[in-house]
Design a protein around this motif. Sequence first.
Motif, PDB file in Angstrom:
ATOM      1  N   GLU A 215      61.909  42.084  55.026  1.00 54.55           N
ATOM      2  CA  GLU A 215      60.503  42.465  55.012  1.00 54.55           C
ATOM      3  C   GLU A 215      60.262  43.315  53.775  1.00 54.55           C
ATOM      4  O   GLU A 215      60.956  44.316  53.559  1.00 54.55           O
ATOM      5  CB  GLU A 215      60.140  43.274  56.258  1.00 54.55           C
ATOM      6  CG  GLU A 215      60.206  42.487  57.546  1.00 54.55           C
ATOM      7  CD  GLU A 215      59.864  43.336  58.757  1.00 54.55           C
ATOM      8  OE1 GLU A 215      59.785  44.580  58.599  1.00 54.55           O
ATOM      9  OE2 GLU A 215      59.675  42.786  59.844  1.00 54.55           O
ATOM     10  N   LEU A 216      59.310  42.912  52.956  1.00 53.00           N
ATOM     11  CA  LEU A 216      58.923  43.688  51.777  1.00 53.00           C
ATOM     12  C   LEU A 216      57.549  44.292  52.046  1.00 53.00           C
ATOM     13  O   LEU A 216      56.584  43.575  52.321  1.00 53.00           O
ATOM     14  CB  LEU A 216      58.873  42.804  50.533  1.00 53.00           C
ATOM     15  CG  LEU A 216      60.147  42.035  50.182  1.00 53.00           C
ATOM     16  CD1 LEU A 216      59.945  41.252  48.885  1.00 53.00           C
ATOM     17  CD2 LEU A 216      61.339  42.966  50.060  1.00 53.00           C
ATOM     18  N   GLU A 217      57.467  45.603  51.976  1.00 59.41           N
ATOM     19  CA  GLU A 217      56.209  46.303  52.234  1.00 59.41           C
ATOM     20  C   GLU A 217      55.898  47.205  51.051  1.00 59.41           C
ATOM     21  O   GLU A 217      56.695  48.075  50.695  1.00 59.41           O
ATOM     22  CB  GLU A 217      56.311  47.131  53.519  1.00 59.41           C
ATOM     23  CG  GLU A 217      55.033  47.855  53.877  1.00 59.41           C
ATOM     24  CD  GLU A 217      55.189  48.707  55.132  1.00 59.41           C
ATOM     25  OE1 GLU A 217      54.193  48.934  55.818  1.00 59.41           O
ATOM     26  OE2 GLU A 217      56.320  49.140  55.416  1.00 59.41           O
ATOM     27  N   LEU A 218      54.770  46.954  50.414  1.00 60.74           N
ATOM     28  CA  LEU A 218      54.383  47.741  49.254  1.00 60.74           C
ATOM     29  C   LEU A 218      53.511  48.913  49.680  1.00 60.74           C
ATOM     30  O   LEU A 218      52.502  48.741  50.376  1.00 60.74           O
ATOM     31  CB  LEU A 218      53.604  46.863  48.255  1.00 60.74           C
ATOM     32  CG  LEU A 218      53.017  47.587  47.035  1.00 60.74           C
ATOM     33  CD1 LEU A 218      54.110  48.276  46.229  1.00 60.74           C
ATOM     34  CD2 LEU A 218      52.238  46.621  46.167  1.00 60.74           C
ATOM     35  N   LYS A 219      53.921  50.113  49.292  1.00 62.28           N
ATOM     36  CA  LYS A 219      53.131  51.318  49.532  1.00 62.28           C
ATOM     37  C   LYS A 219      52.827  51.935  48.171  1.00 62.28           C
ATOM     38  O   LYS A 219      53.741  52.333  47.447  1.00 62.28           O
ATOM     39  CB  LYS A 219      53.895  52.321  50.399  1.00 62.28           C
ATOM     40  CG  LYS A 219      54.220  51.809  51.800  1.00 62.28           C
ATOM     41  CD  LYS A 219      54.933  52.871  52.609  1.00 62.28           C
ATOM     42  CE  LYS A 219      55.256  52.370  54.015  1.00 62.28           C
ATOM     43  NZ  LYS A 219      55.938  53.392  54.829  1.00 62.28           N
TER      44      LYS A 219
ATOM     45  N   GLU B 155      50.335  56.634  52.997  1.00 62.55           N
ATOM     46  CA  GLU B 155      51.471  57.351  53.575  1.00 62.55           C
ATOM     47  C   GLU B 155      52.200  58.185  52.535  1.00 62.55           C
ATOM     48  O   GLU B 155      52.826  59.184  52.861  1.00 62.55           O
ATOM     49  CB  GLU B 155      52.427  56.365  54.240  1.00 62.55           C
ATOM     50  CG  GLU B 155      51.861  55.729  55.504  1.00 62.55           C
ATOM     51  CD  GLU B 155      52.865  54.832  56.192  1.00 62.55           C
ATOM     52  OE1 GLU B 155      54.059  54.894  55.835  1.00 62.55           O
ATOM     53  OE2 GLU B 155      52.467  54.061  57.076  1.00 62.55           O
ATOM     54  N   ARG B 156      52.163  57.771  51.275  1.00 60.91           N
ATOM     55  CA  ARG B 156      52.883  58.506  50.227  1.00 60.91           C
ATOM     56  C   ARG B 156      52.012  59.585  49.576  1.00 60.91           C
ATOM     57  O   ARG B 156      52.520  60.383  48.799  1.00 60.91           O
ATOM     58  CB  ARG B 156      53.348  57.540  49.145  1.00 60.91           C
ATOM     59  CG  ARG B 156      54.317  56.467  49.598  1.00 60.91           C
ATOM     60  CD  ARG B 156      54.881  55.781  48.357  1.00 60.91           C
ATOM     61  NE  ARG B 156      55.557  54.537  48.650  1.00 60.91           N
ATOM     62  CZ  ARG B 156      56.822  54.446  49.023  1.00 60.91           C
ATOM     63  NH1 ARG B 156      57.540  55.534  49.194  1.00 60.91           N
ATOM     64  NH2 ARG B 156      57.376  53.265  49.237  1.00 60.91           N
ATOM     65  N   THR B 157      50.721  59.575  49.815  1.00 62.20           N
ATOM     66  CA  THR B 157      49.846  60.537  49.148  1.00 62.20           C
ATOM     67  C   THR B 157      50.106  61.951  49.663  1.00 62.20           C
ATOM     68  O   THR B 157      50.500  62.158  50.805  1.00 62.20           O
ATOM     69  CB  THR B 157      48.362  60.183  49.377  1.00 62.20           C
ATOM     70  OG1 THR B 157      48.104  60.167  50.776  1.00 62.20           O
ATOM     71  CG2 THR B 157      48.033  58.828  48.780  1.00 62.20           C
TER      72      THR B 157
ATOM     73  N   VAL C 153      59.089  49.061  49.938  1.00 59.10           N
ATOM     74  CA  VAL C 153      60.059  49.408  50.970  1.00 59.10           C
ATOM     75  C   VAL C 153      60.702  48.106  51.448  1.00 59.10           C
ATOM     76  O   VAL C 153      60.010  47.133  51.741  1.00 59.10           O
ATOM     77  CB  VAL C 153      59.394  50.126  52.159  1.00 59.10           C
ATOM     78  CG1 VAL C 153      60.418  50.443  53.246  1.00 59.10           C
ATOM     79  CG2 VAL C 153      58.710  51.403  51.688  1.00 59.10           C
ATOM     80  N   VAL C 154      62.035  48.087  51.502  1.00 58.33           N
ATOM     81  CA  VAL C 154      62.780  46.881  51.871  1.00 58.33           C
ATOM     82  C   VAL C 154      63.426  47.115  53.235  1.00 58.33           C
ATOM     83  O   VAL C 154      64.160  48.095  53.426  1.00 58.33           O
ATOM     84  CB  VAL C 154      63.871  46.564  50.820  1.00 58.33           C
ATOM     85  CG1 VAL C 154      64.549  45.246  51.144  1.00 58.33           C
ATOM     86  CG2 VAL C 154      63.271  46.532  49.425  1.00 58.33           C
TER      87      VAL C 154
ATOM     88  N   TYR D 156      48.672  41.106  47.760  1.00 58.52           N
ATOM     89  CA  TYR D 156      49.737  40.913  48.747  1.00 58.52           C
ATOM     90  C   TYR D 156      50.596  42.166  48.798  1.00 58.52           C
ATOM     91  O   TYR D 156      51.193  42.579  47.806  1.00 58.52           O
ATOM     92  CB  TYR D 156      50.595  39.700  48.387  1.00 58.52           C
ATOM     93  CG  TYR D 156      49.870  38.385  48.535  1.00 58.52           C
ATOM     94  CD1 TYR D 156      49.754  37.780  49.781  1.00 58.52           C
ATOM     95  CD2 TYR D 156      49.286  37.760  47.452  1.00 58.52           C
ATOM     96  CE1 TYR D 156      49.085  36.585  49.940  1.00 58.52           C
ATOM     97  CE2 TYR D 156      48.609  36.561  47.596  1.00 58.52           C
ATOM     98  CZ  TYR D 156      48.512  35.985  48.842  1.00 58.52           C
ATOM     99  OH  TYR D 156      47.839  34.803  48.995  1.00 58.52           O
ATOM    100  N   ASP D 157      50.653  42.801  49.964  1.00 62.68           N
ATOM    101  CA  ASP D 157      51.436  44.032  50.092  1.00 62.68           C
ATOM    102  C   ASP D 157      52.409  43.980  51.260  1.00 62.68           C
ATOM    103  O   ASP D 157      53.037  44.980  51.581  1.00 62.68           O
ATOM    104  CB  ASP D 157      50.523  45.251  50.218  1.00 62.68           C
ATOM    105  CG  ASP D 157      49.599  45.170  51.429  1.00 62.68           C
ATOM    106  OD1 ASP D 157      49.643  44.138  52.137  1.00 62.68           O
ATOM    107  OD2 ASP D 157      48.848  46.116  51.663  1.00 62.68           O
TER     108      ASP D 157
END
Length: 421
Positions: free
Chosen positions: A153-157, A236-238, A95-96, A4-5
């Motif tokens: 909204e919680l988004e895991l990167k 996106e973070r790479t 990211v919140v 879950y991301d």
Amino acid sequence: MMFYDYLKIYVKAGDGGNGCVAFRREKYVPFGGPAGGDGGRGGHVILRADPGLRTLVDFHFQRHFKAERGGHGEGKERHGKNGADLILRVPVGTVVRDAATGRVLADLVAPGQEVVVARGGRGGRGNARFATPTERAPRFAEKGEPGEERWLELELKLLADVGLVGFPNAGKSTILSRVSSARPKIADYPFTTLEPCLGVVRVGEGESFVLADIPGLIEGAHTGAGLGHKFLRHIERTRLLIHVVDMGGTGGRDPVADFAAVNRELALYNEELARRPQVVAANKMDLPDAEANLERFRAAAAGYEIFPVSAVTGAGLDQLMFRVAALLRELPPPPLSVPTEAHTVVAPVRVRVENGVFVVESEAVARRVAMFDLENPEAVRRLQDYLVRAGVDAALRAAGVKAGDTVRVGNATFEWVEGKN
């Protein structure tokens, strides 16, 4: 376990405790006096980055969270206790966002980093706080301020230095298992990888980097086709991409067309991703048609560094990893989604008419009005004074309010009485 991301959750901070109306009844205090204590502050809702968590799965089973309210004030000027803060643990890299506005509230990229996403309401003041030389026995106390509430909204990167991208079954998972201790599930069928997987690649004494295997992309992934669109956020973070291309032509695939298609999907999802530095892992060089396909691919992909490798035999992987490590030493970290410093802006009070009801649109006014006990005549009088000071009286008159009209502020509804507002 599912990966879950991305999830939405509802958070509600604790309401402030009510102030107390009380008077002293001490033997040697001749006139007594107000002695009501203040209510305690409601608990905040706090998100904390926890390096021990990998996904947002815990929030799949519970989506609503509420912090403790503040204690009520008591006599003898005893204040209520503050409500306990509610701390919710999320993975590093979360990211919140505010779900209503889409505004980024925080980018939790460091272990232990915290952000207050809903502030507890202020405790109401007891009547001891309202005593003046001209009003020595106030019979009024404030109610606790409501705690903030919102959908998030919680988004895991994933926090990885390098991302493996390419079509399904190009060999990304096999490469990751060869160069790190990660053990992704590998099988000979499309979409073999159903979730991102991280591995640490060690290239020398004290030198390593984090490599992420991103599930394969297909045409139209940026619009929601296939599985890859769900995980594009994780690259996106790479700082660098390893583009894995199947040189063996497995299943009739064309390496030149695959390479162009994946880059096109990256650009359509995020133009900046298409400009991210790339090296090419020309995989499956152990297959019969690989050499001929590689020559054709070199001509089509001029300008890219191409490393012939075989994930099955391990050939060429050491040279690829050492080159990646050298490039990482030169590349800056990618920018993070940290919100800019916000300045507090007091929004003007607005009034709209809805089915004959004058609705005051101001969150600050609504929260303040909620602290008044509308059953208490003295509280009502103080509320009227506040509405004048806050500009609500003028805004209502400008909107055409008349005696007998209904006015709504937040959850409070009252009748407009001319000459007393």
